[in-house]
Design a protein around this motif. Structure first.
Motif, PDB file in Angstrom:
ATOM      1  N   GLY A 147      35.037   0.438  21.823  1.00 50.81           N
ATOM      2  CA  GLY A 147      34.732   1.599  21.659  1.00 50.81           C
ATOM      3  C   GLY A 147      33.356   2.241  21.915  1.00 50.81           C
ATOM      4  O   GLY A 147      33.004   3.190  21.538  1.00 50.81           O
ATOM      5  N   ARG A 148      32.703   1.319  22.928  1.00 45.88           N
ATOM      6  CA  ARG A 148      31.218   1.831  23.274  1.00 45.88           C
ATOM      7  C   ARG A 148      31.342   2.424  24.654  1.00 45.88           C
ATOM      8  O   ARG A 148      30.384   2.938  25.378  1.00 45.88           O
ATOM      9  CB  ARG A 148      30.413   0.414  23.095  1.00 45.88           C
ATOM     10  N   GLY A 149      32.634   2.733  25.345  1.00 49.26           N
ATOM     11  CA  GLY A 149      32.642   3.241  26.764  1.00 49.26           C
ATOM     12  C   GLY A 149      32.598   2.335  27.720  1.00 49.26           C
ATOM     13  O   GLY A 149      32.363   2.879  28.794  1.00 49.26           O
ATOM     14  N   ILE A 150      32.513   0.972  27.445  1.00 53.65           N
ATOM     15  CA  ILE A 150      32.222   0.117  28.541  1.00 53.65           C
ATOM     16  C   ILE A 150      33.265  -0.105  29.590  1.00 53.65           C
ATOM     17  O   ILE A 150      32.860   0.055  30.909  1.00 53.65           O
ATOM     18  CB  ILE A 150      32.066  -1.390  28.046  1.00 53.65           C
ATOM     19  N   ALA A 151      34.514  -0.131  29.297  1.00 55.26           N
ATOM     20  CA  ALA A 151      35.688  -0.037  30.190  1.00 55.26           C
ATOM     21  C   ALA A 151      35.607   1.220  30.939  1.00 55.26           C
ATOM     22  O   ALA A 151      35.882   1.163  32.164  1.00 55.26           O
ATOM     23  CB  ALA A 151      36.971  -0.140  29.310  1.00 55.26           C
ATOM     24  N   ILE A 190      41.621  -0.780  47.407  1.00 58.51           N
ATOM     25  CA  ILE A 190      41.461  -1.494  46.231  1.00 58.51           C
ATOM     26  C   ILE A 190      42.507  -1.470  45.244  1.00 58.51           C
ATOM     27  O   ILE A 190      42.966  -0.520  44.850  1.00 58.51           O
ATOM     28  CB  ILE A 190      39.906  -1.220  45.841  1.00 58.51           C
ATOM     29  N   THR A 191      43.052  -2.565  44.919  1.00 58.64           N
ATOM     30  CA  THR A 191      43.843  -2.686  43.582  1.00 58.64           C
ATOM     31  C   THR A 191      43.079  -3.262  42.388  1.00 58.64           C
ATOM     32  O   THR A 191      42.323  -4.427  42.487  1.00 58.64           O
ATOM     33  CB  THR A 191      44.753  -3.731  43.908  1.00 58.64           C
ATOM     34  N   LEU A 192      43.082  -2.202  41.245  1.00 57.39           N
ATOM     35  CA  LEU A 192      42.495  -2.664  40.270  1.00 57.39           C
ATOM     36  C   LEU A 192      43.343  -3.600  39.274  1.00 57.39           C
ATOM     37  O   LEU A 192      44.385  -2.923  38.916  1.00 57.39           O
ATOM     38  CB  LEU A 192      41.965  -1.325  39.598  1.00 57.39           C
ATOM     39  N   MET A 193      42.903  -4.621  39.173  1.00 54.51           N
ATOM     40  CA  MET A 193      43.951  -5.605  38.405  1.00 54.51           C
ATOM     41  C   MET A 193      43.851  -5.648  37.104  1.00 54.51           C
ATOM     42  O   MET A 193      44.889  -5.816  36.135  1.00 54.51           O
ATOM     43  CB  MET A 193      43.745  -6.771  38.828  1.00 54.51           C
ATOM     44  N   HIS A 194      42.758  -5.827  36.436  1.00 54.10           N
ATOM     45  CA  HIS A 194      42.414  -6.161  34.880  1.00 54.10           C
ATOM     46  C   HIS A 194      41.056  -5.578  34.515  1.00 54.10           C
ATOM     47  O   HIS A 194      40.338  -5.889  35.121  1.00 54.10           O
ATOM     48  CB  HIS A 194      42.749  -7.647  34.642  1.00 54.10           C
ATOM     49  N   THR A 195      41.220  -5.053  33.176  1.00 54.07           N
ATOM     50  CA  THR A 195      39.930  -4.868  32.665  1.00 54.07           C
ATOM     51  C   THR A 195      39.648  -5.678  31.381  1.00 54.07           C
ATOM     52  O   THR A 195      40.774  -5.639  30.527  1.00 54.07           O
ATOM     53  CB  THR A 195      39.875  -3.292  32.271  1.00 54.07           C
ATOM     54  N   CYS A 206      46.192  -2.412  36.773  1.00 51.48           N
ATOM     55  CA  CYS A 206      45.540  -2.266  35.262  1.00 51.48           C
ATOM     56  C   CYS A 206      46.107  -0.914  34.611  1.00 51.48           C
ATOM     57  O   CYS A 206      45.816   0.204  34.813  1.00 51.48           O
ATOM     58  CB  CYS A 206      44.190  -2.403  35.267  1.00 51.48           C
ATOM     59  N   SER A 207      46.678  -1.258  33.396  1.00 48.68           N
ATOM     60  CA  SER A 207      46.938  -0.105  32.547  1.00 48.68           C
ATOM     61  C   SER A 207      46.012   0.744  32.033  1.00 48.68           C
ATOM     62  O   SER A 207      45.972   2.009  32.010  1.00 48.68           O
ATOM     63  CB  SER A 207      48.192  -0.559  31.438  1.00 48.68           C
ATOM     64  N   TYR A 208      44.767   0.296  31.982  1.00 44.68           N
ATOM     65  CA  TYR A 208      43.739   0.855  31.428  1.00 44.68           C
ATOM     66  C   TYR A 208      43.158   1.718  32.562  1.00 44.68           C
ATOM     67  O   TYR A 208      42.798   2.907  32.147  1.00 44.68           O
ATOM     68  CB  TYR A 208      42.510   0.230  31.032  1.00 44.68           C
ATOM     69  N   ALA A 209      43.102   1.160  33.559  1.00 46.63           N
ATOM     70  CA  ALA A 209      42.401   1.900  34.909  1.00 46.63           C
ATOM     71  C   ALA A 209      43.609   3.135  35.260  1.00 46.63           C
ATOM     72  O   ALA A 209      43.243   4.423  35.278  1.00 46.63           O
ATOM     73  CB  ALA A 209      42.537   1.124  36.256  1.00 46.63           C
ATOM     74  N   ALA A 210      44.730   3.093  35.002  1.00 45.04           N
ATOM     75  CA  ALA A 210      45.866   4.049  35.339  1.00 45.04           C
ATOM     76  C   ALA A 210      45.706   5.133  34.246  1.00 45.04           C
ATOM     77  O   ALA A 210      45.432   6.175  34.620  1.00 45.04           O
ATOM     78  CB  ALA A 210      47.185   3.411  34.983  1.00 45.04           C
ATOM     79  N   ALA A 211      45.485   4.778  32.964  1.00 44.81           N
ATOM     80  CA  ALA A 211      45.237   5.756  31.976  1.00 44.81           C
ATOM     81  C   ALA A 211      43.897   6.520  32.225  1.00 44.81           C
ATOM     82  O   ALA A 211      43.959   7.767  32.054  1.00 44.81           O
ATOM     83  CB  ALA A 211      45.418   5.068  30.572  1.00 44.81           C
ATOM     84  N   TYR A 212      42.775   5.845  32.691  1.00 46.06           N
ATOM     85  CA  TYR A 212      41.656   6.546  32.902  1.00 46.06           C
ATOM     86  C   TYR A 212      41.931   7.626  33.966  1.00 46.06           C
ATOM     87  O   TYR A 212      41.239   8.661  33.917  1.00 46.06           O
ATOM     88  CB  TYR A 212      40.476   5.423  33.166  1.00 46.06           C
ATOM     89  N   ILE A 213      42.542   7.148  35.138  1.00 47.32           N
ATOM     90  CA  ILE A 213      42.811   8.228  36.068  1.00 47.32           C
ATOM     91  C   ILE A 213      43.690   9.275  35.691  1.00 47.32           C
ATOM     92  O   ILE A 213      43.258  10.353  36.082  1.00 47.32           O
ATOM     93  CB  ILE A 213      43.185   7.176  37.307  1.00 47.32           C
ATOM     94  N   GLU A 214      44.571   9.150  34.916  1.00 45.61           N
ATOM     95  CA  GLU A 214      45.295   9.994  34.360  1.00 45.61           C
ATOM     96  C   GLU A 214      44.461  11.126  33.476  1.00 45.61           C
ATOM     97  O   GLU A 214      44.589  12.517  33.442  1.00 45.61           O
ATOM     98  CB  GLU A 214      46.523   9.531  33.429  1.00 45.61           C
ATOM     99  N   ARG A 215      43.431  10.486  32.759  1.00 39.96           N
ATOM    100  CA  ARG A 215      42.501  11.538  31.788  1.00 39.96           C
ATOM    101  C   ARG A 215      41.506  12.216  32.588  1.00 39.96           C
ATOM    102  O   ARG A 215      40.775  12.951  32.431  1.00 39.96           O
ATOM    103  CB  ARG A 215      42.014  10.562  30.819  1.00 39.96           C
TER     104      ARG A 215
END
Length: 93
Positions: free
Chosen positions: A47-51, A34-39, A73-82
């Motif tokens: 700021g509500r934690g939806i992403a 699965i490739t996560l493309m865009h959030t 998706c840069s947000y997904a990559a950052a989420y995985i890093e965290r």
């Protein structure tokens, strides 16, 4: 805060409605991956934690289905890093 997330397979995205506004993570499926493309979360809902909730739902789906994850998706990559508990899902290719 948790939001009800659904997998809209017809639109290839995990999505939820909050305050009448649609937020989603778009994905592409290929065999075993699965490739996560865009959030996308409307600015007024930021700021509500939806992403994070959406990305976590996509990652849990990947885990349950034994899929490798490609975080375009840069947000997904950052989420995985965290969240190191998801790093093993990331494709090495």
């Amino acid at each position: 805060m948790d939001f009800p997330v659904r997998n809209n397979q017809d639109q290839s995205r995990f999505e939820c409605d909050v305050d009448g506004r649609l937020s989603y993570v778009e994905y592409e499926m290929t065999p075993g991956r699965i490739t996560l493309m865009h959030t996308r979360v409307p600015a007024e809902l930021g700021g509500r934690g939806i992403a994070g909730t959406l990305v976590a739902a996509a990652l849990e789906h990947a885990r349950e289905q034994h899929l490798q994850v490609v975080p375009v998706c840069s947000y997904a990559a950052a989420y995985i890093e965290r969240h190191p508990e998801y790093r093993a899902l990331v494709s090495n290719e």
